[in-house]
Design a protein around this motif. Structure first.
Motif, short mmCIF file in Angstrom:
data_model
loop_
_atom_site.label_atom_id
_atom_site.label_comp_id
_atom_site.label_asym_id
_atom_site.label_seq_id
_atom_site.Cartn_x
_atom_site.Cartn_y
_atom_site.Cartn_z
N ASP A 135 0.81 -1.02 -0.12
CA ASP A 135 0.07 0.05 0.08
C ASP A 135 0.91 1.28 -0.03
N LEU A 136 1.33 1.72 -1.12
CA LEU A 136 2.31 2.60 -1.23
C LEU A 136 1.57 4.03 -0.94
N ALA A 137 0.37 4.33 -0.95
CA ALA A 137 -0.32 5.43 -1.07
C ALA A 137 -1.02 5.53 0.20
N GLY A 138 -1.02 4.53 1.12
CA GLY A 138 -1.51 4.56 2.46
C GLY A 138 -0.73 4.19 3.66
N SER A 139 -1.04 3.27 4.33
CA SER A 139 -0.08 2.92 5.43
C SER A 139 1.17 2.23 5.16
N TRP A 140 2.09 2.70 4.26
CA TRP A 140 3.21 1.81 3.78
C TRP A 140 4.12 1.48 4.74
#
Length: 146
Positions: free
Chosen positions: A33-38
């Motif tokens: 999840d690069l755009a979230g909780s990476w």
């Protein structure tokens, strides 16, 4: 002797997956999840695995044959064809949806988590279906010999 070394290798591999967090689908999904909780921690796991594999292969290819077999089992085809790309895409999609790939899913089985209990049977059905489709010749690449 091969069975013992195979068991020990699998045990070390499985323990490594559990210790590294690869058997935890939430950790894997957070890595993806690069755009979230990476969570970049699995990048270090993969980097360590890459270095280990590089060193191992560098040592093994110096040998005439493997220690426990007569010859190396090397794939004959080096082409990138439709079945390879399709399989890789399905693997990646499944990994992204479920947070599991086959090795970590098996190591997570003793935890009896609902996600594992759904993923593993679905994976086995998919493997069976893929073998059936391949047996029917539906996944053959153009000009490829079986």
């Amino acid at each position: 002797m091969r069975i013992l070394w195979g068991f020990l290798s699998g045990l070390v591999f499985g323990l490594g997956l559990v210790i590294s967090g690869m058997a935890n689908p939430a950790k894997v999904l957070n890595f993806l999840d690069l755009a979230g909780s990476w969570d970049p921690s699995l990048a270090f796991v993969m980097g360590g695995a890459t270095v280990t594999a590089f060193i191992g292969y560098s040592l093994v290819w110096r040998r005439q044959a493997p220690v426990l077999d007569q010859t190396f089992d090397i794939p004959k085809s080096r082409s990138i064809d439709r079945p390879l790309v399709t399989g890789a895409a399905l693997f990646g999609i499944g990994w992204g949806i479920g947070g599991f790939c086959p090795g970590p899913a098996w190591t997570a089985l003793p935890l009896m988590a609902p996600g594992t209990l759904i993923f593993l049977p679905a994976m086995l059905v998919g493997l069976w279906a893929g073998a059936r489709i391949k047996g029917l010749g539906l996944l053959q690449a153009k000009g490829a010999a079986t």
